[in-house]
Scaffold this motif. Structure first.
Motif, PDB file in Angstrom:
ATOM      1  N   GLU A   1       0.833  -1.217   0.000  1.00  0.00           N
ATOM      2  CA  GLU A   1       0.000   0.000   0.000  1.00  0.00           C
ATOM      3  C   GLU A   1       0.867   1.266   0.000  1.00  0.00           C
ATOM      4  OE1 GLU A   1       0.265  -2.273   2.316  1.00  0.00           O
ATOM      5  OE2 GLU A   1       0.003  -1.525   4.365  1.00  0.00           O
ATOM      6  N   ASN A   2       2.043   1.191   0.640  1.00  0.00           N
ATOM      7  CA  ASN A   2       2.927   2.364   0.637  1.00  0.00           C
ATOM      8  C   ASN A   2       3.617   2.531  -0.708  1.00  0.00           C
ATOM      9  OD1 ASN A   2       2.284   2.965   3.254  1.00  0.00           O
ATOM     10  ND2 ASN A   2       4.042   1.885   4.136  1.00  0.00           N
ATOM     11  N   ARG A   3       3.902   1.414  -1.353  1.00  0.00           N
ATOM     12  CA  ARG A   3       4.537   1.507  -2.664  1.00  0.00           C
ATOM     13  C   ARG A   3       3.549   2.137  -3.663  1.00  0.00           C
ATOM     14  NH1 ARG A   3       8.764  -1.568  -4.926  1.00  0.00           N
ATOM     15  NH2 ARG A   3       8.611  -3.355  -3.540  1.00  0.00           N
ATOM     16  N   ALA A   4       2.286   1.722  -3.559  1.00  0.00           N
ATOM     17  CA  ALA A   4       1.274   2.269  -4.482  1.00  0.00           C
ATOM     18  C   ALA A   4       1.064   3.766  -4.217  1.00  0.00           C
ATOM     19  CB  ALA A   4      -0.037   1.510  -4.322  1.00  0.00           C
ATOM     20  N   ASP A   5       0.989   4.151  -2.944  1.00  0.00           N
ATOM     21  CA  ASP A   5       0.762   5.555  -2.593  1.00  0.00           C
ATOM     22  C   ASP A   5       1.465   5.827  -1.261  1.00  0.00           C
ATOM     23  OD1 ASP A   5      -0.060   8.079  -2.023  1.00  0.00           O
ATOM     24  OD2 ASP A   5      -2.178   7.581  -1.703  1.00  0.00           O
ATOM     25  N   PRO A   6       2.713   6.313  -1.310  1.00  0.00           N
ATOM     26  CA  PRO A   6       3.465   6.478  -0.070  1.00  0.00           C
ATOM     27  C   PRO A   6       3.091   7.722   0.726  1.00  0.00           C
ATOM     28  CG  PRO A   6       4.799   7.189  -1.931  1.00  0.00           C
ATOM     29  CD  PRO A   6       3.495   6.694  -2.495  1.00  0.00           C
ATOM     30  N   TYR A   7       2.252   8.602   0.161  1.00  0.00           N
ATOM     31  CA  TYR A   7       2.086   9.917   0.784  1.00  0.00           C
ATOM     32  C   TYR A   7       1.327   9.904   2.120  1.00  0.00           C
ATOM     33  CZ  TYR A   7       4.512  11.100  -3.354  1.00  0.00           C
ATOM     34  OH  TYR A   7       5.493  11.126  -4.312  1.00  0.00           O
ATOM     35  N   PRO A   8       0.318   9.045   2.307  1.00  0.00           N
ATOM     36  CA  PRO A   8      -0.290   8.975   3.650  1.00  0.00           C
ATOM     37  C   PRO A   8       0.731   8.532   4.706  1.00  0.00           C
ATOM     38  CG  PRO A   8      -1.708   7.926   2.015  1.00  0.00           C
ATOM     39  CD  PRO A   8      -0.410   8.240   1.322  1.00  0.00           C
ATOM     40  N   PHE A   9       1.606   7.599   4.347  1.00  0.00           N
ATOM     41  CA  PHE A   9       2.659   7.128   5.252  1.00  0.00           C
ATOM     42  C   PHE A   9       3.618   8.282   5.603  1.00  0.00           C
ATOM     43  CE2 PHE A   9       7.054   5.050   4.846  1.00  0.00           C
ATOM     44  CZ  PHE A   9       7.173   4.738   6.185  1.00  0.00           C
ATOM     45  N   TYR A  10       4.011   9.055   4.606  1.00  0.00           N
ATOM     46  CA  TYR A  10       4.911  10.191   4.863  1.00  0.00           C
ATOM     47  C   TYR A  10       4.238  11.228   5.766  1.00  0.00           C
ATOM     48  CZ  TYR A  10       7.584   8.476   0.774  1.00  0.00           C
ATOM     49  OH  TYR A  10       8.315   7.734  -0.111  1.00  0.00           O
ATOM     50  N   HIS A  11       2.944  11.500   5.512  1.00  0.00           N
ATOM     51  CA  HIS A  11       2.225  12.471   6.347  1.00  0.00           C
ATOM     52  C   HIS A  11       2.188  11.972   7.795  1.00  0.00           C
ATOM     53  CE1 HIS A  11       1.028  15.368   3.414  1.00  0.00           C
ATOM     54  NE2 HIS A  11       0.261  14.553   2.727  1.00  0.00           N
ATOM     55  N   TRP A  12       1.913  10.689   7.935  1.00  0.00           N
ATOM     56  CA  TRP A  12       1.824  10.134   9.302  1.00  0.00           C
ATOM     57  C   TRP A  12       3.162  10.310  10.007  1.00  0.00           C
ATOM     58  CZ3 TRP A  12       4.000   7.036  12.804  1.00  0.00           C
ATOM     59  CH2 TRP A  12       3.211   6.688  13.925  1.00  0.00           C
TER      60      TRP A  12
END
Ligand code: HEM
Length: 436
Positions: A21-32
């Motif tokens: 899920e982070n590979r597909a869209d890493p931006y929520p992970f970065y925000h967290w």
């Protein structure tokens, strides 16, 4: 003291950047990360930085060295005396002053913005050739030949990655360095394999070995090419390619060693290939996912410069830049001892709301003063090829939008490449009608 932003509620995402899920869209992970643990001490001992202000400060500060652990310690097992490791020790990207300053100033003398600008017509020709090859015969007149029939205003499909984004940067660097056209195919694979070495410790053994072999082959190729390029008695043709300019710099004094010359030529391929391919691929994908911004750019092609900067910021081709602390330091109020590794998540820093208004919004007209992204890093190692990469993307995207109508995404969830440092997709199939 630093400003600690309000914590984001909701479940903690997987802490592994390579989780699907982070590979597909890493931006929520970065925000967290930025909101909850902006200077995270990871289990492997490295420090993960996700705030723009911390990254911008670290990258500009000489107390943080880019020399990676695998070079210092021979972390690539069995490679301690491997020639690639020796090559690595004269790669500008990994050097500190004074070697870095000397090498960079010599290469940038040959790699001037003026030299890059003279490539505009060449890049336009290469982009047109690639698009011509991808389009069926007659397509640019609004006619498409299908199964022997000519359809007026037919739809056409192409893979943006394979047909445009991947071959373009290799062809450009080959022309820049004077590599004969028939050798380009070989370079595509070699530079792609060698660029995986950027992933360092995150790389599996097989890819590591492929990267090393590819690095050696590139090194050998340039050793031979340099010999051919050296002026010989009776050779009265002036040469204008970058390699010849670097040979001239080598011969003008003892400041550019033979090994540095060869490794720099190799570096230009490895640093300039997948990065630029990913800018074009990620850029087309982002525009297709934001049809309003795509239309805006099509209606006002003068926005192409700000659009490319925004695409660099929005989905950066390089996601991580690493540094090592050379002394005890403090980052964002946190003490960090000497000899520790810092990972700057530049992809996440580019979405920091403390720096970029409305950071998750794609805005192809975002003003320059609001778009000082870190996709090309910052400070002494700021990407040497930035103006070339920008020019390639401007010409490729501008031409694609001019020559097509009703561009649509045929792979809504394209497969993301396995890289850790670089971010891009394997394939990007699009459909369109050729513009008359
Ligand atoms: C969109 C495309 C590109 C991106 C996103 C990109 C990104 C970067 C980044 C982040 C760095 C700095 C790494 C660090 O600070 O440790 C860098 C350095 C470098 N890049 Fe690029 N790059 C791109 C295209 C190119 C091209 C086309 C070339 C040349 C043909 C190139 C040549 C270099 C070189 C030689 C360095 C080392 C500079 C130094 O250490 O002083 N890059 N690039």
């Amino acid at each position: 003291m630093t400003n600690v932003p309000p914590r984001r509620s909701g479940p903690q995402p997987a802490m592994d950047p390579l989780a699907p899920e982070n590979r597909a869209d890493p931006y929520p992970f970065y925000h967290w990360l930025r909101e909850n643990d902006p200077i995270r001490h990871a289990v492997d001992g490295s420090w993960i930085l996700s705030r723009y202000a911390d990254g911008a400060a670290v990258l500009r500060d000489a107390r943080f060295s880019p020399n990676p652990a695998w070079l210092r310690e021979g972390a690539v097992k069995g490679a301690e005396n491997h020639p690639v490791r020796q090559v690595g020790t004269s790669l500008m990207m990994f050097l500190d002053p004074p070697d870095h300053t000397r090498l960079r100033s010599l290469v940038s003398k040959a790699f001037t913005p003026r030299m890059v600008e003279t490539m505009r017509a060449q890049i336009q020709r290469l982009v047109d050739e690639l698009l011509d090859a991808a389009l069926p015969a007659g397509a640019m007149d609004g006619r498409v030949e299908m199964d022997g029939r000519v359809e007026i205003d037919g739809r056409v499909e192409m893979d943006i990655v394979a047909d445009l984004a991947y071959p373009l940067p290799v062809a450009v660097i080959c022309e820049l360095l004077g590599v004969p056209p028939f050798d380009r195919e070989l370079f595509r694979q070699l530079s792609s394999d060698a660029s995986r070495l950027l992933d360092g410790g995150a790389l599996d053994k097989a890819s590591q070995e492929r990267g090393m072999v590819a690095g050696m082959q590139l090194f050998q190729y340039f050793t031979d090419l340099v010999e051919q390029r050296r002026p010989h008695p009776g050779d009265d043709l002036p040469r204008h390619d970058l390699l010849s300019a670097m040979i001239a710099a080598e011969e003008a004094g003892d400041r550019l060693s033979h090994a540095e010359l060869i490794t720099t030529a190799t570096l230009l391929f490895v640093a300039g290939h997948e990065t630029t391919s990913n800018l074009i691929g990620n850029g087309v994908l982002a525009l297709l996912r934001h049809p309003g911004e795509l239309r805006r750019l099509q209606d006002d092609p003068g926005l192409i410069r700000s659009a490319v900067e925004e695409l660099l910021r929005y989905d950066s081709p390089v996601q991580y830049v690493a540094r090592i602390t050379t002394e005890d330091v403090e980052v964002g109020g946190v003490p960090i001892p000497a000899g520790e590794q810092l990972i700057c998540i530049v992809g996440g820093m580019n979405r920091d709301p403390a720096q970029f208004p409305d950071p998750d919004r794609l805005d192809v007209g975002r003003p320059e003063r609001e778009n000082r992204h870190l996709s090309f890093s910052a400070g002494p190692h700021f990407c040497l090829g930035a103006s070339l990469a920008r020019l390639e993307a401007q010409v490729a995207l501008g031409t694609l939008l001019r020559r097509t109508r009703d561009l649509e995404l045929l792979t809504p969830e394209p497969r993301v490449r396995e890289h850790f440092v670089l971010r891009g997709v394997h394939e990007l199939r699009v459909g369109f009608s050729p513009a008359a």
